[in-house]
Design an enzyme around this catalytic site. Structure first.
Site, PDB file in Angstrom:
ATOM      1  CG  ASN A   1       3.183  -6.393   2.035  1.00  0.00           C
ATOM      2  OD1 ASN A   1       2.567  -6.927   2.951  1.00  0.00           O
ATOM      3  ND2 ASN A   1       2.596  -5.558   1.177  1.00  0.00           N
TER       4      ASN A   1
ATOM      5  CG  ASP B   1      -7.359  -7.230   7.074  1.00  0.00           C
ATOM      6  OD1 ASP B   1      -6.396  -7.015   7.831  1.00  0.00           O
ATOM      7  OD2 ASP B   1      -7.607  -6.518   6.084  1.00  0.00           O
TER       8      ASP B   1
ATOM      9  CG  HIS C   1      -7.197  -2.911  10.109  1.00  0.00           C
ATOM     10  ND1 HIS C   1      -5.907  -2.428  10.160  1.00  0.00           N
ATOM     11  CD2 HIS C   1      -7.137  -3.981   9.282  1.00  0.00           C
ATOM     12  CE1 HIS C   1      -5.116  -3.166   9.407  1.00  0.00           C
ATOM     13  NE2 HIS C   1      -5.833  -4.119   8.862  1.00  0.00           N
TER      14      HIS C   1
ATOM     15  CB  CYS D   1       0.709  -5.912  14.141  1.00  0.00           C
ATOM     16  SG  CYS D   1       1.869  -4.600  13.725  1.00  0.00           S
TER      17      CYS D   1
ATOM     18  NE  ARG E   1       0.019  -8.420   2.602  1.00  0.00           N
ATOM     19  CZ  ARG E   1      -0.505  -8.134   3.782  1.00  0.00           C
ATOM     20  NH1 ARG E   1      -1.589  -8.738   4.208  1.00  0.00           N
ATOM     21  NH2 ARG E   1       0.063  -7.246   4.567  1.00  0.00           N
TER      22      ARG E   1
ATOM     23  CG  ASN F   1       0.310 -15.474  12.621  1.00  0.00           C
ATOM     24  OD1 ASN F   1       0.768 -16.611  12.663  1.00  0.00           O
ATOM     25  ND2 ASN F   1       0.659 -14.601  11.686  1.00  0.00           N
TER      26      ASN F   1
ATOM     27  NE  ARG G   1      -2.274  -1.274   3.603  1.00  0.00           N
ATOM     28  CZ  ARG G   1      -1.746  -0.471   4.510  1.00  0.00           C
ATOM     29  NH1 ARG G   1      -1.862   0.847   4.390  1.00  0.00           N
ATOM     30  NH2 ARG G   1      -1.137  -0.945   5.563  1.00  0.00           N
TER      31      ARG G   1
ATOM     32  CB  SER H   1      -0.694  -3.472   8.012  1.00  0.00           C
ATOM     33  OG  SER H   1      -1.870  -2.782   7.658  1.00  0.00           O
TER      34      SER H   1
ATOM     35  CE1 TYR I   1       1.128  -6.711  -2.895  1.00  0.00           C
ATOM     36  CE2 TYR I   1       0.023  -4.924  -1.732  1.00  0.00           C
ATOM     37  CZ  TYR I   1       0.610  -6.175  -1.728  1.00  0.00           C
ATOM     38  OH  TYR I   1       0.673  -6.901  -0.578  1.00  0.00           O
TER      39      TYR I   1
ATOM     40  CE  LYS J   1      -7.092  -3.695   5.480  1.00  0.00           C
ATOM     41  NZ  LYS J   1      -5.775  -4.156   5.476  1.00  0.00           N
TER      42      LYS J   1
HETATM   43  P1  GTP Z   1      -2.254  -7.605   7.598  1.00  0.00           P
HETATM   44  O1  GTP Z   1      -2.743  -8.685   6.703  1.00  0.00           O
HETATM   45  O2  GTP Z   1      -1.211  -6.753   6.979  1.00  0.00           O
HETATM   46  O3  GTP Z   1      -3.347  -6.775   8.161  1.00  0.00           O
HETATM   47  O4  GTP Z   1      -1.420  -8.339   8.789  1.00  0.00           O
HETATM   48  P2  GTP Z   1      -1.857  -9.166  10.075  1.00  0.00           P
HETATM   49  O5  GTP Z   1      -2.181  -8.228  11.186  1.00  0.00           O
HETATM   50  O6  GTP Z   1      -2.882 -10.173   9.717  1.00  0.00           O
HETATM   51  O7  GTP Z   1      -0.490  -9.903  10.495  1.00  0.00           O
HETATM   52  P3  GTP Z   1      -0.058 -11.454  10.417  1.00  0.00           P
HETATM   53  O8  GTP Z   1      -0.904 -12.319  11.290  1.00  0.00           O
HETATM   54  O9  GTP Z   1       0.055 -11.829   9.006  1.00  0.00           O
HETATM   55  O10 GTP Z   1       1.391 -11.404  11.091  1.00  0.00           O
HETATM   56  C1  GTP Z   1       2.408 -10.599  10.596  1.00  0.00           C
HETATM   57  C2  GTP Z   1       3.736 -10.968  11.187  1.00  0.00           C
HETATM   58  O11 GTP Z   1       3.692 -10.969  12.612  1.00  0.00           O
HETATM   59  C3  GTP Z   1       4.205 -12.369  10.787  1.00  0.00           C
HETATM   60  O12 GTP Z   1       5.549 -12.297  10.419  1.00  0.00           O
HETATM   61  C4  GTP Z   1       4.042 -13.180  12.042  1.00  0.00           C
HETATM   62  O13 GTP Z   1       4.975 -14.214  12.101  1.00  0.00           O
HETATM   63  C5  GTP Z   1       4.228 -12.167  13.145  1.00  0.00           C
HETATM   64  N1  GTP Z   1       3.466 -12.539  14.357  1.00  0.00           N
HETATM   65  C6  GTP Z   1       2.140 -12.826  14.417  1.00  0.00           C
HETATM   66  N2  GTP Z   1       1.753 -13.151  15.670  1.00  0.00           N
HETATM   67  C7  GTP Z   1       2.885 -13.068  16.439  1.00  0.00           C
HETATM   68  C8  GTP Z   1       3.136 -13.285  17.833  1.00  0.00           C
HETATM   69  O14 GTP Z   1       2.253 -13.628  18.618  1.00  0.00           O
HETATM   70  N3  GTP Z   1       4.421 -13.084  18.252  1.00  0.00           N
HETATM   71  C9  GTP Z   1       5.417 -12.701  17.401  1.00  0.00           C
HETATM   72  N4  GTP Z   1       6.631 -12.537  17.898  1.00  0.00           N
HETATM   73  N5  GTP Z   1       5.209 -12.509  16.074  1.00  0.00           N
HETATM   74  C10 GTP Z   1       3.955 -12.673  15.604  1.00  0.00           C
HETATM   75  C1  SPV Z   2      -2.951  -4.448   5.376  1.00  0.00           C
HETATM   76  O1  SPV Z   2      -1.957  -3.822   4.970  1.00  0.00           O
HETATM   77  O2  SPV Z   2      -3.497  -4.178   6.474  1.00  0.00           O
HETATM   78  C2  SPV Z   2      -3.471  -5.587   4.612  1.00  0.00           C
HETATM   79  C3  SPV Z   2      -2.945  -5.815   3.270  1.00  0.00           C
HETATM   80  O3  SPV Z   2      -4.358  -6.291   5.076  1.00  0.00           O
HETATM   81  S1  SPV Z   2      -3.654  -4.737   2.100  1.00  0.00           S
HETATM   82  O4  SPV Z   2      -4.804  -5.390   1.524  1.00  0.00           O
HETATM   83  O5  SPV Z   2      -2.606  -4.516   1.072  1.00  0.00           O
HETATM   84  O6  SPV Z   2      -4.043  -3.510   2.723  1.00  0.00           O
HETATM   85 MN    MN Z   3      -4.912  -5.619   7.233  1.00  0.00          MN
END
Ligand code: GTP
Ligand code: SPV
Ligand code: MN
Length: 593
Positions: A372, A280, A229, A253, A374, A257, A71, A251, A200, A209
């Site tokens: 990034n 999300d 979000h 964070c 995906r 997971n 983004r 994002s 992208y 978003k």
């Molecule tokens: P967007 O799709 O961008 O909104 O991201 P998201 O908030 O869904 O994040 P995602 O779950 O994809 O995690 C992003 C990164 O954080 C990955 O590299 C994970 O390995 C890391 N991560 C997730 N949960 C944890 C946790 O509990 N501890 C640690 N240390 N890292 C974490």
């Molecule tokens: C984010 O960045 O919070 C995402 C990926 O979930 S995107 O769809 O590119 O915004």
């Molecule tokens: Mn997101």
């Protein structure tokens, strides 16, 4: 052939045809035949690569231009009548000025190309939570991603009707993918989105978003609901009772997971289960019983690939095993599958990296996948998808959880004293930046409710909306509000908390607090757990009671410094800063003295 007689839709599509001048127009009806023909075409032109049909059935790889991998917040605009309506945290431009600029860029840009008209529903078709959009695009990649991420096709329009004008207009023009001419623009007062010169993910999958957060947050403000979000998950206890939690993290964070968390062994044995409703975005409304209910408006996951593996997130990995589009990961030429950093310890030697160059993962110091990169995976693939996923009425929310990446300061978990204090806790969120957006990574910035890049109007008014919603809720029905931080580090830079599945230990405490089953310590920042009340069984050697105490520590001197940063941030808002939040800040300062 047009799939509707709705005049407002047909007029708008015809207007856009005159503007961009496509060679052909194709309405996306949602049929497998049509999508299959498009997949074939994309493979023939090289836009996508078909992966190993035995190992990854129905899966494809796509590479975007290296200048177009995330983004672009600096080029994202909220175009409202006045600058004040967009607020101090959004880029603003006058709608008439921006329309002209965008139309000049878009004009004739579909010459030699096909226009795809995608009717889609955010939310289950026909649910009272759901909203319809039309996205026009010149990218097959967008069509195929949108048909995973949303409900697309004829059924959406059949249910919508011919007179209805409540739909979101979205125009995407790939143009030359020129970053100097890239704009992602929302016109909340016109229900309109225009995105040019990108191809992208979040820049061009306009349902995500742009609509489901930026436009929808504005709609929610006017219509009495919320677009957040947030992931949505259900925790099932051994008695079979399920409690639902919504959590907002910035994002990359940890939303995906946490949403697909696998309980630690001890919890599994006892019969705990975690169900994913969304990873999300949450749309939230008050139900007839006075509680808040949430739906996931999406139909798939656009998840971060790097770091996803059998151990960290087996459910996400399983979701990508069929019908998935991978963007900007490495291609293993030996077996025509994909690889990314953190998938396993065995990078392919004979591979193509994300930019399209030959790559030997054993020898190269370069990354195989973009940080990034995906996957776009169908929600129905997820082994822990909730049985409420399609429920048009959503799920009742017990708790809201805010969180971010903070190496220092923020404890593992704390609870707000009440709703307005919870809104304050969300509003002061800050987090280290990630690769999900272009720009520096690892810099702490304020990201209230993880909505900084996604709020379609003045953030001060958005906080007021949160406060107003709270006023309509009975105290015993309002979700309790918490803050978590999985990312606190020790002096050596190691994460102090194991995270991932073990985060259930924290969710368990949160649910117990909601149910009034556990005491807490009142501190300057809110209620903190007594260390003994977080279950550490099975974490022997990893987390001790003492190390847990240090992750729960509230350092008053650090927090005093933090209040100065909050005050400075709040200072940007002027008269839209709710008095309630100013009062909460004063209380925090007084508590720290
Ligand atoms: P967007 O799709 O961008 O909104 O991201 P998201 O908030 O869904 O994040 P995602 O779950 O994809 O995690 C992003 C990164 O954080 C990955 O590299 C994970 O390995 C890391 N991560 C997730 N949960 C944890 C946790 O509990 N501890 C640690 N240390 N890292 C974490
Ligand atoms: C984010 O960045 O919070 C995402 C990926 O979930 S995107 O769809 O590119 O915004
Ligand atoms: Mn997101």
């Amino acid at each position: 052939m047009a799939l509707t007689n709705n005049k407002s839709i047909l007029d708008w599509v015809n207007e856009k045809i005159d503007l961009v001048k496509p060679d052909e127009v194709m309405w996306i009806d949602g049929s497998e035949e049509q999508l299959d023909a498009l997949r074939k075409e994309a493979c023939e032109t090289g836009e996508m690569t078909k992966l190993n049909e035995e190992l990854l059935p129905g899966c494809y790889l796509h590479r975007t231009k290296p200048n177009d991998v995330a983004r672009v917040e600096g080029r994202t605009f909220i175009c409202t009548e006045t600058k004040e309506q967009a607020g101090p945290t959004n880029n603003w431009e006058d709608p008439q000025v921006m329309y002209k600029k965008l139309y000049d860029i878009a004009r004739d840009s579909y010459k030699g190309r096909t226009m795809y008209v995608i009717p889609y529903s955010m939310g289950p078709v026909g649910s009272k939570f759901s909203k319809v959009g039309i996205e026009i695009t010149d990218s097959i990649y967008v069509v195929l991603n949108m048909s995973i991420m949303t409900r697309v096709g004829k059924a959406v329009l059949d249910c919508f009707g011919d007179e209805n004008n409540d739909w979101v207009r979205g125009l995407h023009c790939k143009c030359d993918v020129d970053e100097e001419q890239r704009y992602i623009c929302q016109f909340p007062q016109d229900n309109t989105i225009i995105s040019v010169n990108s191809a992208y993910g979040g820049n061009v999958l306009l349902g995500k978003k742009c609509f489901a957060l930026r436009i929808a947050s504005y709609q929610g403000k006017n219509e009495g609901w919320q677009a957040e979000h947030m992931l949505i998950l259900g925790v099932e206890n051994p008695k079979g009772e399920v409690k639902y939690i919504c959590a907002a993290f910035p994002s990359a964070c940890g939303k995906t997971n946490l949403a697909m968390l696998v309980p630690p062994e001890g919890y599994k044995k006892k019969g705990y289960k975690v169900w994913c409703v969304g990873d999300d975005i949450a749309w939230i409304r008050k139900g007839a019983d006075g509680r808040l209910y949430a739906i996931n408006p999406e139909n798939g996951f656009f998840g971060v690939a790097p770091g996803t593996n059998e151990k960290s997130n087996p459910n996400a990995l399983a979701s990508t095993k069929s019908g998935t589009i991978f963007t900007n990961v490495a291609l293993n030429l030996d077996n025509n599958t994909v690889w990314w950093e953190g998938l396993d310890k065995n990078p392919p030697e004979n591979a193509i990296e994300w930019k399209g160059q030959p790559w030997n993962g054993k020898e190269s110091t370069e990354k195989g996948a973009h940080p990034n990169s995906r996957f776009t995976a169908p929600a129905k693939n997820c082994p822990c998808i909730s049985k409420e996923f399609e429920n048009p009425d959503g799920v009742p929310i017990s708790a809201f959880v805010f969180g971010g990446r903070r190496a220092a300061l923020t404890p593992l978990v704390y609870q707000s004293r009440d709703w307005n204090h919870g809104v304050f806790v969300g509003s002061i969120m800050a987090s280290e930046t990630t690769a999900a957006a272009t720009g520096a990574v690892g810099v702490v910035r304020r990201d209230p409710m993880a909505m900084l890049p996604f709020c379609g109007y003045d953030m001060g008014d958005y906080w007021q909306h949160w406060i107003d919603i709270g006023e309509t809720l009975d105290a015993d029905k309002a979700p309790k509000i918490f803050n978590v931080n999985w990312f606190r580090k020790d002096e050596d830079g190691n994460f102090m908390w194991p995270g991932f599945g073990d985060n259930l230990r924290v969710l368990e405490w949160i649910i117990k607090r909601c149910e009034g089953e556990v005491e807490a310590d009142e501190t300057a920042i809110g209620y903190l757990p007594k260390a003994e009340d977080i279950n550490l069984e099975g974490l022997e050697g990893e987390v001790t009671l003492d190390s847990l105490k240090s992750i729960l520590d509230v350092d008053k001197e650090l927090w005093k410094k933090e209040t100065a940063g909050i005050e400075e941030f709040y200072g940007k808002f002027g008269k839209t800063l709710p008095a309630e939040l100013k009062k909460e800040l004063d209380t925090l300062k007084a508590n720290l003295d």
